[in-house]
Design a protein around this motif. Structure first.
Motif, PDB file in Angstrom:
ATOM      1  N   MET A  37       0.826  -1.192   0.000  1.00 54.34           N
ATOM      2  CA  MET A  37       0.000   0.000   0.000  1.00 54.34           C
ATOM      3  C   MET A  37       0.873   1.259   0.000  1.00 54.34           C
ATOM      4  SD  MET A  37      -3.136   0.510  -0.184  1.00 54.34           S
ATOM      5  CE  MET A  37      -4.455   1.592   0.156  1.00 54.34           C
ATOM      6  N   HIS A  38       2.004   1.192   0.667  1.00 53.94           N
ATOM      7  CA  HIS A  38       2.917   2.330   0.711  1.00 53.94           C
ATOM      8  C   HIS A  38       3.400   2.699  -0.694  1.00 53.94           C
ATOM      9  CE1 HIS A  38       6.143   5.005   1.869  1.00 53.94           C
ATOM     10  NE2 HIS A  38       6.994   4.232   1.241  1.00 53.94           N
ATOM     11  N   LYS A  39       3.718   1.677  -1.499  1.00 53.43           N
ATOM     12  CA  LYS A  39       4.189   1.942  -2.857  1.00 53.43           C
ATOM     13  C   LYS A  39       3.098   2.599  -3.695  1.00 53.43           C
ATOM     14  CE  LYS A  39       7.757  -1.576  -3.221  1.00 53.43           C
ATOM     15  NZ  LYS A  39       8.775  -0.728  -2.679  1.00 53.43           N
ATOM     16  N   ILE A  40       1.862   2.158  -3.537  1.00 57.41           N
ATOM     17  CA  ILE A  40       0.748   2.747  -4.284  1.00 57.41           C
ATOM     18  C   ILE A  40       0.575   4.210  -3.881  1.00 57.41           C
ATOM     19  CG2 ILE A  40      -1.755   2.694  -4.632  1.00 57.41           C
ATOM     20  CD1 ILE A  40      -1.553  -0.377  -4.412  1.00 57.41           C
ATOM     21  N   ASP A  41       0.607   4.482  -2.595  1.00 54.45           N
ATOM     22  CA  ASP A  41       0.494   5.864  -2.123  1.00 54.45           C
ATOM     23  C   ASP A  41       1.645   6.726  -2.650  1.00 54.45           C
ATOM     24  OD1 ASP A  41      -1.867   5.432  -0.739  1.00 54.45           O
ATOM     25  OD2 ASP A  41      -0.841   4.981   1.153  1.00 54.45           O
ATOM     26  N   ALA A  42       2.837   6.168  -2.673  1.00 51.32           N
ATOM     27  CA  ALA A  42       3.995   6.903  -3.169  1.00 51.32           C
ATOM     28  C   ALA A  42       3.829   7.221  -4.657  1.00 51.32           C
ATOM     29  CB  ALA A  42       5.274   6.107  -2.937  1.00 51.32           C
ATOM     30  N   LEU A  43       3.339   6.257  -5.419  1.00 48.26           N
ATOM     31  CA  LEU A  43       3.134   6.471  -6.851  1.00 48.26           C
ATOM     32  C   LEU A  43       2.016   7.482  -7.095  1.00 48.26           C
ATOM     33  CD1 LEU A  43       3.545   2.790  -8.053  1.00 48.26           C
ATOM     34  CD2 LEU A  43       5.133   4.683  -8.468  1.00 48.26           C
ATOM     35  N   LYS A  44       0.966   7.422  -6.290  1.00 50.01           N
ATOM     36  CA  LYS A  44      -0.106   8.416  -6.388  1.00 50.01           C
ATOM     37  C   LYS A  44       0.436   9.801  -6.069  1.00 50.01           C
ATOM     38  CE  LYS A  44      -4.178   7.605  -4.621  1.00 50.01           C
ATOM     39  NZ  LYS A  44      -5.258   7.156  -3.732  1.00 50.01           N
ATOM     40  N   GLY A  45       1.331   9.863  -5.097  1.00 46.96           N
ATOM     41  CA  GLY A  45       1.949  11.124  -4.722  1.00 46.96           C
ATOM     42  C   GLY A  45       2.794  11.718  -5.835  1.00 46.96           C
ATOM     43  N   LEU A  46       3.275  10.874  -6.732  1.00 47.20           N
ATOM     44  CA  LEU A  46       4.040  11.346  -7.881  1.00 47.20           C
ATOM     45  C   LEU A  46       3.141  11.817  -9.019  1.00 47.20           C
ATOM     46  CD1 LEU A  46       6.852   8.639  -8.042  1.00 47.20           C
ATOM     47  CD2 LEU A  46       7.099  11.037  -7.379  1.00 47.20           C
ATOM     48  N   GLY A  47       1.820  11.622  -8.843  1.00 42.37           N
ATOM     49  CA  GLY A  47       0.875  12.087  -9.851  1.00 42.37           C
ATOM     50  C   GLY A  47       0.441  11.034 -10.844  1.00 42.37           C
ATOM     51  N   LEU A  48       0.745   9.780 -10.584  1.00 45.56           N
ATOM     52  CA  LEU A  48       0.331   8.717 -11.490  1.00 45.56           C
ATOM     53  C   LEU A  48      -1.141   8.396 -11.289  1.00 45.56           C
ATOM     54  CD1 LEU A  48       3.466   8.400 -11.514  1.00 45.56           C
ATOM     55  CD2 LEU A  48       3.068   5.986 -11.914  1.00 45.56           C
ATOM     56  N   SER A  49      -1.826   8.099 -12.382  1.00 50.43           N
ATOM     57  CA  SER A  49      -3.224   7.673 -12.309  1.00 50.43           C
ATOM     58  C   SER A  49      -3.257   6.216 -11.850  1.00 50.43           C
ATOM     59  CB  SER A  49      -3.887   7.795 -13.678  1.00 50.43           C
ATOM     60  OG  SER A  49      -3.339   6.837 -14.578  1.00 50.43           O
ATOM     61  N   LEU A  50      -4.432   5.747 -11.471  1.00 49.28           N
ATOM     62  CA  LEU A  50      -4.554   4.338 -11.054  1.00 49.28           C
ATOM     63  C   LEU A  50      -4.186   3.397 -12.193  1.00 49.28           C
ATOM     64  CD1 LEU A  50      -7.769   4.382  -8.829  1.00 49.28           C
ATOM     65  CD2 LEU A  50      -5.385   4.217  -8.118  1.00 49.28           C
ATOM     66  N   GLU A  51      -4.548   3.782 -13.403  1.00 46.07           N
ATOM     67  CA  GLU A  51      -4.200   2.962 -14.567  1.00 46.07           C
ATOM     68  C   GLU A  51      -2.682   2.876 -14.733  1.00 46.07           C
ATOM     69  OE1 GLU A  51      -4.637   3.290 -19.378  1.00 46.07           O
ATOM     70  OE2 GLU A  51      -6.353   3.925 -18.160  1.00 46.07           O
ATOM     71  N   GLU A  52      -2.003   3.998 -14.559  1.00 46.29           N
ATOM     72  CA  GLU A  52      -0.551   4.012 -14.669  1.00 46.29           C
ATOM     73  C   GLU A  52       0.090   3.221 -13.529  1.00 46.29           C
ATOM     74  OE1 GLU A  52       0.004   8.328 -16.876  1.00 46.29           O
ATOM     75  OE2 GLU A  52      -0.304   8.264 -14.712  1.00 46.29           O
ATOM     76  N   ILE A  53      -0.460   3.326 -12.343  1.00 44.25           N
ATOM     77  CA  ILE A  53       0.054   2.569 -11.204  1.00 44.25           C
ATOM     78  C   ILE A  53      -0.082   1.077 -11.474  1.00 44.25           C
ATOM     79  CG2 ILE A  53      -0.342   1.999  -8.769  1.00 44.25           C
ATOM     80  CD1 ILE A  53      -1.082   5.006  -8.389  1.00 44.25           C
ATOM     81  N   CYS A  54      -1.216   0.666 -12.005  1.00 41.83           N
ATOM     82  CA  CYS A  54      -1.421  -0.754 -12.328  1.00 41.83           C
ATOM     83  C   CYS A  54      -0.379  -1.251 -13.323  1.00 41.83           C
ATOM     84  CB  CYS A  54      -2.817  -0.986 -12.890  1.00 41.83           C
ATOM     85  SG  CYS A  54      -4.115  -0.869 -11.656  1.00 41.83           S
ATOM     86  N   SER A  55       0.026  -0.368 -14.240  1.00 40.51           N
ATOM     87  CA  SER A  55       0.986  -0.796 -15.264  1.00 40.51           C
ATOM     88  C   SER A  55       2.403  -0.953 -14.714  1.00 40.51           C
ATOM     89  CB  SER A  55       0.979   0.181 -16.436  1.00 40.51           C
ATOM     90  OG  SER A  55       1.632   1.386 -16.111  1.00 40.51           O
ATOM     91  N   VAL A  56       2.692  -0.355 -13.565  1.00 39.19           N
ATOM     92  CA  VAL A  56       4.061  -0.440 -13.034  1.00 39.19           C
ATOM     93  C   VAL A  56       4.167  -1.198 -11.720  1.00 39.19           C
ATOM     94  CG1 VAL A  56       4.776   1.695 -14.145  1.00 39.19           C
ATOM     95  CG2 VAL A  56       3.949   1.774 -11.802  1.00 39.19           C
ATOM     96  N   ILE A  57       3.092  -1.353 -10.992  1.00 44.00           N
ATOM     97  CA  ILE A  57       3.186  -1.918  -9.635  1.00 44.00           C
ATOM     98  C   ILE A  57       3.744  -3.337  -9.626  1.00 44.00           C
ATOM     99  CG2 ILE A  57       0.825  -2.797  -9.440  1.00 44.00           C
ATOM    100  CD1 ILE A  57       2.774  -0.935  -6.706  1.00 44.00           C
ATOM    101  N   GLU A  58       3.360  -4.141 -10.609  1.00 44.29           N
ATOM    102  CA  GLU A  58       3.877  -5.516 -10.608  1.00 44.29           C
ATOM    103  C   GLU A  58       5.379  -5.543 -10.867  1.00 44.29           C
ATOM    104  OE1 GLU A  58       2.795  -7.178 -14.993  1.00 44.29           O
ATOM    105  OE2 GLU A  58       1.135  -6.918 -13.618  1.00 44.29           O
ATOM    106  N   LEU A  59       5.907  -4.537 -11.559  1.00 45.23           N
ATOM    107  CA  LEU A  59       7.352  -4.475 -11.778  1.00 45.23           C
ATOM    108  C   LEU A  59       8.099  -4.307 -10.460  1.00 45.23           C
ATOM    109  CD1 LEU A  59       7.437  -2.153 -14.917  1.00 45.23           C
ATOM    110  CD2 LEU A  59       7.793  -4.623 -14.864  1.00 45.23           C
TER     111      LEU A  59
END
Length: 78
Positions: free
Chosen positions: A1-23
């Protein structure tokens, strides 16, 4: 969850987060995930620059039209 929050904090959309989170979980050193995020951020920056340029052009057109209307009004007043 921390990584998702961090990525959201960078301005990524949920779709963009989904594309990178598994990496982040598949890559032991997380380089690929960070590179993908960096690519997305560069894309956001480019889009922002284009929007700023378009807005600056729009502002210039507005200023020109305002000046034109003021001249017309002044001429009509005589």
């Amino acid at each position: 969850m921390h990584k998702i929050d961090a990525l959201k904090g960078l301005g990524l959309s949920l779709e963009e987060i989904c594309s990178v989170i598994e990496l982040y979980f598949d890559d032991a050193i997380v380089i690929h995930g960070k590179q993908k995020v960096l690519d997305i951020l560069y894309s956001h920056l480019q889009e922002t620059e284009e929007k700023i340029e378009a807005l600056q052009q729009f502002r210039t057109e507005l200023q020109h039209n305002i000046a034109k209307m003021l001249r017309f009004i002044d001429q009509a007043k005589g």
